[in-house]
Design an enzyme around this catalytic site. Structure first.
Site, PDB file in Angstrom:
ATOM      1  N   ASN A   1      32.524  -1.170 108.766  1.00 43.42           N
ATOM      2  CA  ASN A   1      31.147  -0.838 108.374  1.00 43.42           C
ATOM      3  C   ASN A   1      31.012  -1.205 106.899  1.00 43.42           C
ATOM      4  OD1 ASN A   1      28.679   0.265 107.743  1.00 43.42           O
ATOM      5  ND2 ASN A   1      29.343   2.397 107.911  1.00 43.42           N
TER       6      ASN A   1
ATOM      7  N   LYS B   1      28.479  -1.274 105.100  1.00 49.68           N
ATOM      8  CA  LYS B   1      27.413  -0.532 104.410  1.00 49.68           C
ATOM      9  C   LYS B   1      26.560  -1.499 103.572  1.00 49.68           C
ATOM     10  CE  LYS B   1      30.365   3.494 104.453  1.00 49.68           C
ATOM     11  NZ  LYS B   1      30.582   4.847 103.983  1.00 49.68           N
TER      12      LYS B   1
ATOM     13  N   HIS C   1      25.044   7.193 111.788  1.00 45.90           N
ATOM     14  CA  HIS C   1      26.011   7.366 110.693  1.00 45.90           C
ATOM     15  C   HIS C   1      25.550   8.534 109.817  1.00 45.90           C
ATOM     16  CE1 HIS C   1      28.398   6.649 107.115  1.00 45.90           C
ATOM     17  NE2 HIS C   1      29.203   5.929 107.883  1.00 45.90           N
TER      18      HIS C   1
ATOM     19  N   GLU D   1      25.401   8.910 106.770  1.00 47.63           N
ATOM     20  CA  GLU D   1      24.529   8.516 105.646  1.00 47.63           C
ATOM     21  C   GLU D   1      23.085   8.323 106.116  1.00 47.63           C
ATOM     22  OE1 GLU D   1      26.974   5.241 104.347  1.00 47.63           O
ATOM     23  OE2 GLU D   1      28.528   6.672 103.764  1.00 47.63           O
TER      24      GLU D   1
ATOM     25  N   GLU E   1      33.382  10.972 112.844  1.00 51.61           N
ATOM     26  CA  GLU E   1      33.556  10.769 111.408  1.00 51.61           C
ATOM     27  C   GLU E   1      33.274  12.078 110.660  1.00 51.61           C
ATOM     28  OE1 GLU E   1      33.075   6.419 110.232  1.00 51.61           O
ATOM     29  OE2 GLU E   1      31.059   7.221 110.330  1.00 51.61           O
TER      30      GLU E   1
ATOM     31  N   GLY F   1      34.618   8.090 102.644  1.00 55.71           N
ATOM     32  CA  GLY F   1      34.570   7.573 101.275  1.00 55.71           C
ATOM     33  C   GLY F   1      35.196   8.502 100.240  1.00 55.71           C
TER      34      GLY F   1
ATOM     35  N   SER G   1      37.987   7.421 105.609  1.00 60.47           N
ATOM     36  CA  SER G   1      39.104   7.041 104.735  1.00 60.47           C
ATOM     37  C   SER G   1      40.329   6.550 105.514  1.00 60.47           C
ATOM     38  CB  SER G   1      39.481   8.201 103.808  1.00 60.47           C
ATOM     39  OG  SER G   1      38.389   8.513 102.959  1.00 60.47           O
TER      40      SER G   1
HETATM   41  C1  PEP Z   1      32.230   5.080 107.218  1.00 67.63           C
HETATM   42  O1  PEP Z   1      31.334   5.186 106.409  1.00 67.63           O
HETATM   43  O2  PEP Z   1      31.961   4.840 108.397  1.00 67.63           O
HETATM   44  C2  PEP Z   1      33.609   5.267 106.758  1.00 67.63           C
HETATM   45  C3  PEP Z   1      34.496   5.633 107.638  1.00 67.63           C
HETATM   46  O3  PEP Z   1      33.838   5.066 105.428  1.00 67.63           O
HETATM   47  P1  PEP Z   1      35.260   5.120 104.698  1.00 67.63           P
HETATM   48  O4  PEP Z   1      36.262   4.402 105.559  1.00 67.63           O
HETATM   49  O5  PEP Z   1      35.052   4.429 103.390  1.00 67.63           O
HETATM   50  O6  PEP Z   1      35.619   6.559 104.531  1.00 67.63           O
END
Ligand code: PEP
Length: 251
Positions: free
Chosen positions: A9, A11, A96, A98, A168, A174, A214
């Protein structure tokens, strides 16, 4: 057998040129390999068609990170599921955290988006997950159940069978703070049980449930070694071939 999947992803990162270079680099890295999982890149809308054109889409699937909750018409600035599909993308990331947090996407809005994605032949990668306070209060199981029920449980069994779920935990996105492999396994198994309580066990068994938060070269192997963790949705570590490939190779 359910699919193993590693999906990036990106973003709101990379210019078109940078994104194309990243996609081509990944294509090159996978050229002589047969990964043991499906590989997907979730690019900004502006990159979809060019990326789909530049790579071997038999090896790397292309995903949008969102689509509109309307079919077409006077919705300035929006991008419909049909438009996404017309670029060659086969997937769309929906729900997601966000999008839920910054753009007010509710269960109802997401239900509409999922339906439009499916109607246009796209596979939704549907994100769910709790915030830190909910985890600390022991509410994470209820939170994910509500997210699934609120947006997906009106689907027919046939349509539910097309959904990919990404668990998630918001506190892990992040932040560099990953759920332990045991925490991921525990909630993935719970999610599968929730699916089985509504649909048949085979539908639950065939549903790919990805972990996101992460995930990186250092922790991917342990996470995907768990029986109910079928891959990953990767943010930060999907922005370079060097960081993304070891996750693809974790299977
Ligand atoms: C995400 O936003 O889907 C995600 C998993 O981000 P990150 O791997 O940076 O934590």
């Amino acid at each position: 057998m359910r699919k193993k999947i590693v999906a990036g992803n990106w973003k709101m990162n990379t210019t078109l040129q940078e994104g194309l270079a990243l996609a081509k680099g990944l294509n090159e890295a996978l050229k002589d390999k047969t990964p043991k999982c499906d590989v997907i890149v979730g690019t900004p809308f502006t990159h979809l068609a060019c990326v789909a054109d530049a790579i071997d889409t038999n090896k790397i699937g292309v995903a949008a990170q969102n689509c509109a909750d309307h079919e077409k018409g006077a919705y300035t600035g929006e991008v419909s599921a049909a438009m996404v599909a017309s670029t060659g993308a086969k997937y769309v990331i929906l729900g997601h955290s966000e999008r839920r947090q910054y753009y007010g996407e509710t269960a109802e809005i997401l239900k509409t988006k999922v339906n439009l994605a499916l109607a246009n032949g796209l596979t939704p990668i549907f994100c769910i997950g709790e915030v830190l306070e909910e985890r600390e209060a022991g509410k994470h199981f209820d939170v994910v159940d509500e997210q699934i029920k609120g947006s997906l449980f009106d689907l027919s069994a046939e349509d539910f069978g097309k959904i990919v779920i990404a668990y998630e935990p918001v506190w892990a996105i992040g932040t560099g703070k990953t759920a332990t492999a045991d925490q991921a396994q525990e909630i993935h198994a719970h999610i599968r049980k929730t699916i089985a309580s509504k649909y048949e066990q085979t539908i639950a068994d065939n549903c790919s449930i990805l972990y996101g938060g992460s995930m990186n070269a250092g922790n991917a192997k342990e996470l995907v070694s768990k029986p109910d963790v079928d891959g990953g949705l990767i943010g930060g570590a999907s922005l370079s071939v060097e960081n993304f490939m070891p996750i693809v190779e974790a299977f």
